[in-house]
Design an enzyme around this catalytic site. Sequence first.
Site, PDB file in Angstrom:
ATOM      1  N   CYS A 153       5.709   3.799   3.447  1.00  0.00           N
ATOM      2  CA  CYS A 153       5.582   1.311   3.734  1.00  0.00           C
ATOM      3  C   CYS A 153       4.381   1.806   4.181  1.00  0.00           C
ATOM      4  CB  CYS A 153       7.094   1.689   4.101  1.00  0.00           C
ATOM      5  SG  CYS A 153       6.783  -0.275   3.865  1.00  0.00           S
ATOM      6  N   ARG A 156       5.993  -1.538   7.688  1.00  0.00           N
ATOM      7  CA  ARG A 156       7.683  -1.580   8.480  1.00  0.00           C
ATOM      8  C   ARG A 156       7.551  -2.868   9.706  1.00  0.00           C
ATOM      9  NH1 ARG A 156       6.992   4.758   9.153  1.00  0.00           N
ATOM     10  NH2 ARG A 156       5.399   4.571   7.895  1.00  0.00           N
ATOM     11  N   TRP A 326       8.038  -7.925   0.297  1.00  0.00           N
ATOM     12  CA  TRP A 326       7.051  -8.507  -0.237  1.00  0.00           C
ATOM     13  C   TRP A 326       5.972  -8.040  -0.871  1.00  0.00           C
ATOM     14  CZ3 TRP A 326       8.699 -10.191   4.617  1.00  0.00           C
ATOM     15  CH2 TRP A 326       7.197  -9.888   5.042  1.00  0.00           C
ATOM     16  N   GLU A 331      -1.182  -3.693  -4.811  1.00  0.00           N
ATOM     17  CA  GLU A 331      -0.329  -3.536  -5.739  1.00  0.00           C
ATOM     18  C   GLU A 331      -0.563  -3.852  -6.753  1.00  0.00           C
ATOM     19  OE1 GLU A 331       3.697  -2.499  -3.036  1.00  0.00           O
ATOM     20  OE2 GLU A 331       2.533  -4.438  -2.190  1.00  0.00           O
TER      21      GLU A 331
END
Length: 459
Positions: A153, A156, A326, A331
């Site tokens: 991720c 973070r 979010w 993506e």
Amino acid sequence: MPDTPQRTDGPAGWLDRAEAGDGGAARGEGTGWDTGAARGGVASGDGAVAWGGGFQELHDRCPEATARRHASAAAGIGHPRTPGPRDPAPRTPELWPAASDFIRSHHAEERLGDPAPRLAEACAEIAETGTYRHTERELTFGARVAWRNANRCIGRLYWNSLHVRDRRHLTAAEDIAAACADHLRGASQGGRIRPLITVFAPDAPDRPGPRIWNEQLIRYAGYVQRDGRVVGDPRNEGLTALARRLGWRGGDGTPFDVLPLIVQGTDDKPRCFDLPPDAVLEVPIEHEDHDWWAGLRLRWHAVPALSTMCLEIGGICYQAAPFNGWYMGTEIGARNLADTDRYDLLPRIAERLGLDTTSDRSLWKDRALVELNRAVLYSFDRAGVTVTDHHTESRRFLTHLDREERKGRTVGADWSWIVPPISGSATPVFHRTYDTTERTPAYVQHPEALARASGDFLV
């Protein structure tokens, strides 16, 4: 990493990335943009997608999961489980070290004083029942640190802002489905997306916890046509077939029909629940410079709430714990709408842009990809819905690294997932290496959960 393309669909480039199989690209041409309604020609049975394959040969990290694998109720689809009550004694040697490590780290990081009383309490509970129950404070700490520990991720920086909803008392499928809809409402807030997790009951030695079969709380259907083409999202054709087998009549046959939730309560079979319209916030995708773009009738949902990853805290496995951050624009624009085994929109967009698609050297894919990503960011901003871009999020990730290192904590990261899917070398996260050590608490993707989400448990 394998040569097959990756997908991503989660908050800031992490939640939904996984190796893809052949997907829709091997079964047809496109995703049914010009086919009209697909409802009458939807495949109703098999044809599930094997995303990466090899589910039978992999092992879950949860202690009880191997014993439950692929067993099913005689009447149809049910919880994989052993045929009788399980003795909790074998679990204790495995559970206690993890529980002890977690309790000690929790007390140390939050400066809660001597952990001995809490350790004694947890030890006695494990000896008596084979498991132990986290306090609400432990649950919140564990869920947040699991996000902090997520090597894949990029987003973070905000780990400590994760809002935790404790719903461990819910066991019935209808109550869990209603809580998931509430999760989406609470996360969307009219467009001001907030990081949120809803935690349901964990697995216990004598009974499994609930399961949410959908990979994300919001997913678009993939209708397989008789000629092999897929209308909608090819990634979800297996889940779509499963939903229809469980009684879902299908949507309107558009490329963006929202699938129902498939929820399995404790000691129950999976059941379908339609998401209420007010729980699904969607953004129409348009372009700032091209009026014809609206004619593509694209859209995407605003909240990427992953629901198949297991939250593991101190040896306890919360198999149903949907959570979200979010979106990072890439993506949607560089993966969900662009990948050849998803919506595969680049050829269509390049044609409308008048680009030369006869040779890769014209860089038509790159140019179409940039415009698609521009459209996503423009549309979310216009709708007032939280989204981030890959340049901003890359800088924020380095800020996160600096903060954590100043606190004496090492940040693990997987370079192949942290680097954005477009313009990688133009971002600062590209030009460095990372420690790949995995730490706990953690969000873990079990093969069983992936198999359920792709329809592999159809019997």
